[in-house]
Design a protein around this motif. Sequence first.
Motif, PDB file in Angstrom:
ATOM      1  N   GLY A   1      70.625  69.799  50.240  1.00  0.00           N
ATOM      2  CA  GLY A   1      71.677  70.726  49.858  1.00  0.00           C
ATOM      3  C   GLY A   1      72.266  72.171  50.758  1.00  0.00           C
ATOM      4  N   THR A   2      70.700  72.353  51.366  1.00  0.00           N
ATOM      5  CA  THR A   2      70.847  73.999  52.254  1.00  0.00           C
ATOM      6  C   THR A   2      70.942  73.174  53.337  1.00  0.00           C
ATOM      7  OG1 THR A   2      68.172  74.826  50.918  1.00  0.00           O
ATOM      8  CG2 THR A   2      69.226  75.453  53.423  1.00  0.00           C
ATOM      9  N   PHE A   3      71.184  72.493  54.121  1.00  0.00           N
ATOM     10  CA  PHE A   3      71.410  72.642  55.203  1.00  0.00           C
ATOM     11  C   PHE A   3      72.884  70.916  54.910  1.00  0.00           C
ATOM     12  CE2 PHE A   3      66.898  71.733  55.778  1.00  0.00           C
ATOM     13  CZ  PHE A   3      66.443  73.148  56.609  1.00  0.00           C
ATOM     14  N   ALA A   4      73.311  70.788  54.343  1.00  0.00           N
ATOM     15  CA  ALA A   4      74.737  70.006  54.275  1.00  0.00           C
ATOM     16  C   ALA A   4      75.686  70.761  54.555  1.00  0.00           C
ATOM     17  CB  ALA A   4      74.532  69.351  52.783  1.00  0.00           C
ATOM     18  N   PRO A   5      75.902  72.007  54.525  1.00  0.00           N
ATOM     19  CA  PRO A   5      76.837  73.014  55.068  1.00  0.00           C
ATOM     20  C   PRO A   5      77.193  73.346  56.267  1.00  0.00           C
ATOM     21  CG  PRO A   5      75.823  74.171  53.067  1.00  0.00           C
ATOM     22  CD  PRO A   5      75.487  72.836  53.502  1.00  0.00           C
ATOM     23  N   ARG A   6      75.775  73.184  56.997  1.00  0.00           N
ATOM     24  CA  ARG A   6      74.966  73.437  58.540  1.00  0.00           C
ATOM     25  C   ARG A   6      75.797  72.073  59.098  1.00  0.00           C
ATOM     26  NH1 ARG A   6      69.897  76.236  58.747  1.00  0.00           N
ATOM     27  NH2 ARG A   6      70.125  78.151  57.340  1.00  0.00           N
ATOM     28  N   VAL A   7      75.568  70.837  58.763  1.00  0.00           N
ATOM     29  CA  VAL A   7      75.884  69.679  59.010  1.00  0.00           C
ATOM     30  C   VAL A   7      77.388  69.640  59.054  1.00  0.00           C
ATOM     31  CG1 VAL A   7      75.611  67.223  58.760  1.00  0.00           C
ATOM     32  CG2 VAL A   7      74.092  68.907  58.590  1.00  0.00           C
ATOM     33  N   ILE A   8      78.318  70.136  57.745  1.00  0.00           N
ATOM     34  CA  ILE A   8      79.289  70.355  58.017  1.00  0.00           C
ATOM     35  C   ILE A   8      79.989  70.779  59.209  1.00  0.00           C
ATOM     36  CG2 ILE A   8      81.345  70.368  56.679  1.00  0.00           C
ATOM     37  CD1 ILE A   8      79.485  69.456  54.024  1.00  0.00           C
ATOM     38  N   GLY A   9      79.663  71.873  58.754  1.00  0.00           N
ATOM     39  CA  GLY A   9      79.505  73.090  59.902  1.00  0.00           C
ATOM     40  C   GLY A   9      79.769  72.208  61.321  1.00  0.00           C
ATOM     41  N   ARG A  10      78.815  71.655  62.006  1.00  0.00           N
ATOM     42  CA  ARG A  10      79.089  71.316  63.246  1.00  0.00           C
ATOM     43  C   ARG A  10      79.121  69.476  63.230  1.00  0.00           C
ATOM     44  NH1 ARG A  10      74.506  72.589  66.756  1.00  0.00           N
ATOM     45  NH2 ARG A  10      72.927  74.250  65.379  1.00  0.00           N
ATOM     46  N   LEU A  11      79.578  69.568  62.293  1.00  0.00           N
ATOM     47  CA  LEU A  11      80.378  67.571  62.853  1.00  0.00           C
ATOM     48  C   LEU A  11      82.026  67.844  61.685  1.00  0.00           C
ATOM     49  CD1 LEU A  11      77.502  65.094  61.793  1.00  0.00           C
ATOM     50  CD2 LEU A  11      78.121  65.711  64.017  1.00  0.00           C
ATOM     51  N   GLY A  12      82.109  68.363  61.254  1.00  0.00           N
ATOM     52  CA  GLY A  12      83.262  67.944  59.766  1.00  0.00           C
ATOM     53  C   GLY A  12      83.251  67.315  58.868  1.00  0.00           C
ATOM     54  N   ALA A  13      83.916  68.050  57.610  1.00  0.00           N
ATOM     55  CA  ALA A  13      83.095  67.400  56.844  1.00  0.00           C
ATOM     56  C   ALA A  13      83.854  66.050  56.823  1.00  0.00           C
ATOM     57  CB  ALA A  13      84.259  67.819  55.382  1.00  0.00           C
ATOM     58  N   HIS A  14      84.717  65.192  57.334  1.00  0.00           N
ATOM     59  CA  HIS A  14      85.257  63.753  57.390  1.00  0.00           C
ATOM     60  C   HIS A  14      84.000  62.751  57.820  1.00  0.00           C
ATOM     61  CE1 HIS A  14      89.593  64.709  57.598  1.00  0.00           C
ATOM     62  NE2 HIS A  14      88.751  64.894  56.785  1.00  0.00           N
ATOM     63  N   ARG A  15      83.626  63.146  59.252  1.00  0.00           N
ATOM     64  CA  ARG A  15      81.953  62.387  59.793  1.00  0.00           C
ATOM     65  C   ARG A  15      80.792  63.380  59.056  1.00  0.00           C
ATOM     66  NH1 ARG A  15      83.604  64.319  65.935  1.00  0.00           N
ATOM     67  NH2 ARG A  15      85.631  63.486  66.482  1.00  0.00           N
ATOM     68  N   ALA A  16      80.960  63.881  58.516  1.00  0.00           N
ATOM     69  CA  ALA A  16      79.654  64.575  57.865  1.00  0.00           C
ATOM     70  C   ALA A  16      79.400  63.225  56.659  1.00  0.00           C
ATOM     71  CB  ALA A  16      79.245  65.860  57.185  1.00  0.00           C
ATOM     72  N   LEU A  17      80.895  62.531  55.555  1.00  0.00           N
ATOM     73  CA  LEU A  17      80.665  62.341  55.018  1.00  0.00           C
ATOM     74  C   LEU A  17      80.154  61.362  55.010  1.00  0.00           C
ATOM     75  CD1 LEU A  17      81.656  61.714  51.603  1.00  0.00           C
ATOM     76  CD2 LEU A  17      83.668  62.021  52.970  1.00  0.00           C
ATOM     77  N   THR A  18      80.472  60.743  56.182  1.00  0.00           N
ATOM     78  CA  THR A  18      80.461  59.056  56.725  1.00  0.00           C
ATOM     79  C   THR A  18      79.158  59.344  57.217  1.00  0.00           C
ATOM     80  OG1 THR A  18      82.771  58.827  57.455  1.00  0.00           O
ATOM     81  CG2 THR A  18      81.326  57.225  58.313  1.00  0.00           C
TER      82      THR A  18
END
Length: 528
Positions: free
Chosen positions: A392-409
């Motif tokens: 949960g700590t790192f997920a927003p950072r991944v979303i920030g880098r990849l975008g929500a769509h790619r992060a979800l996949t």
Amino acid sequence: MPTETHTDIASDVATDIITTADLSDLTELTEPADVSSEGTVVRAAAGRGSTAARGAAASNPSAPPLSRRDRLVLFVLCAAQFMVALDFSVLNVALPVLGPDLGMSPAALQWAVTAFALPSAGFLLLFGRMGDLFGRRTLFLSGLALFGAASLLATFAWDPASFLSGRALQGLGAAAIVPTGMSLLTTAFPEGPLRERALGLSGTLLSLGFTVGMVAGGVLTDALGWRSTMGLLTLFALIVLPLAPGLLPGPARSGADGTARPRLDVPGAVTVTGGLLSVVYALSTAADRGFGGTDVIAALVAGAVLLTAFVRIESRPHGAAGAKGAPEPLLSLSMLRRRTVAFGNLAGLVTFSMMPALVFALTLYFQEVLRLSAFQTGLVFGVQGVLSVLAGTFAPRVIGRLGAHRALTVALFSQGLLTATLLFLGTGGRSVVLATVGVALASMGHLGVIVAYGVTVTSGVPDDQQGLASGLVTSTQQIGITLGIPLLGVLATTAPDLSVGVHTVVGLDAAVVLAAGVLVGLGLRRRG
């Protein structure tokens, strides 16, 4: 020596929680131009209606850090979500003790779970839309008060009827808390890094609450009896409820802008609520008795008929917005045609159905095949909870880098592939390590899906429809949790050999999650 106030203590707790979750750097917030520099996240949200304002709020690097009030808002909303998640699992291990104490037969014990699941899932969509139309704050506070009172009733229940009444009222309160709490969060924090991190904390506590409930339920039942599990929920409500009224924004007055007072879509409300209640009842009952029962089949048919009628009702024109006598649609079908809403909720449905089924099957595997004690099994899932917090700590950072769509996949593929590693489980001591690491890492992918799909579904949705979007998100969660164990868990319990049954569950679980990853990746792929 000065005495700290209730608010000061809670503020310090909120600060500790948010800092621990690495949310102390939520400094991207800037008030819109018409809000004073002393305004908070919530006060800014009350006047925030345009995309430009959201963009300004999220992009200004010189924004001040979150104030004590801002942290308290986040604490109140996330603590309420954690409380509801805790209720999904805290009672499970106490059922064998609860039944004889209240005089409930083994067959009747399923209603301790079903009585909560029915209203908590059936009324989510309705309450989410009612919050949009009549005020989220009012409905959120009402749900908190009802949940606390119902938990107190369940704590001191004197017979099966009083206990099941308390559980049903808990579910009704949860149905009001979850969608309005989430929509309050998404409207209080603008789109972008700030909302992503807020949803990251919310998703972390949602997953952690379910895991903590499994462990805490056993500890409390052994030490203090089953009533302490319900008392814990009462305590949570007593902590959150006094803080909420002074922190959350009040609704705008209906008709203040010259438009007519909104009216609820009653036919839509009746059909969708009845349909969801029927489906959840069928799935909950099938978990214990299978899908061949007459009542299960009748409930599935009734659910399908009612939900079909709901779609037909919502496809009819409801009249111009604000027109006198024209009810607001309970669900705008145009929202379901949004790719982000459709494929985001598909991802949510899959992850919330597959992970509980995996946990259920592994619980049997740990205790029946590997011969772990209940305490040792709790420790395994404790590791899962710790790594979920990290995710949960790192997920927003991944979303920030990849975008929500790619992060979800990516998160779906991570959950599926890491679940597949559990196919190598055996019966030796090394399997304990493999199972502990495998389920914990798969849960990190699961948590990533929770955060990314929440961001995906609510992004770009107008503030006056956030309750509807949040209701869809939370309805997907509840239906997914209810769906997974009856469909997959039964494969483990009915197999001639439990080890073979567990491997079957693991294989199907991984395959479904990976297939969803492919569908979501293709569905959300940017068009040239």
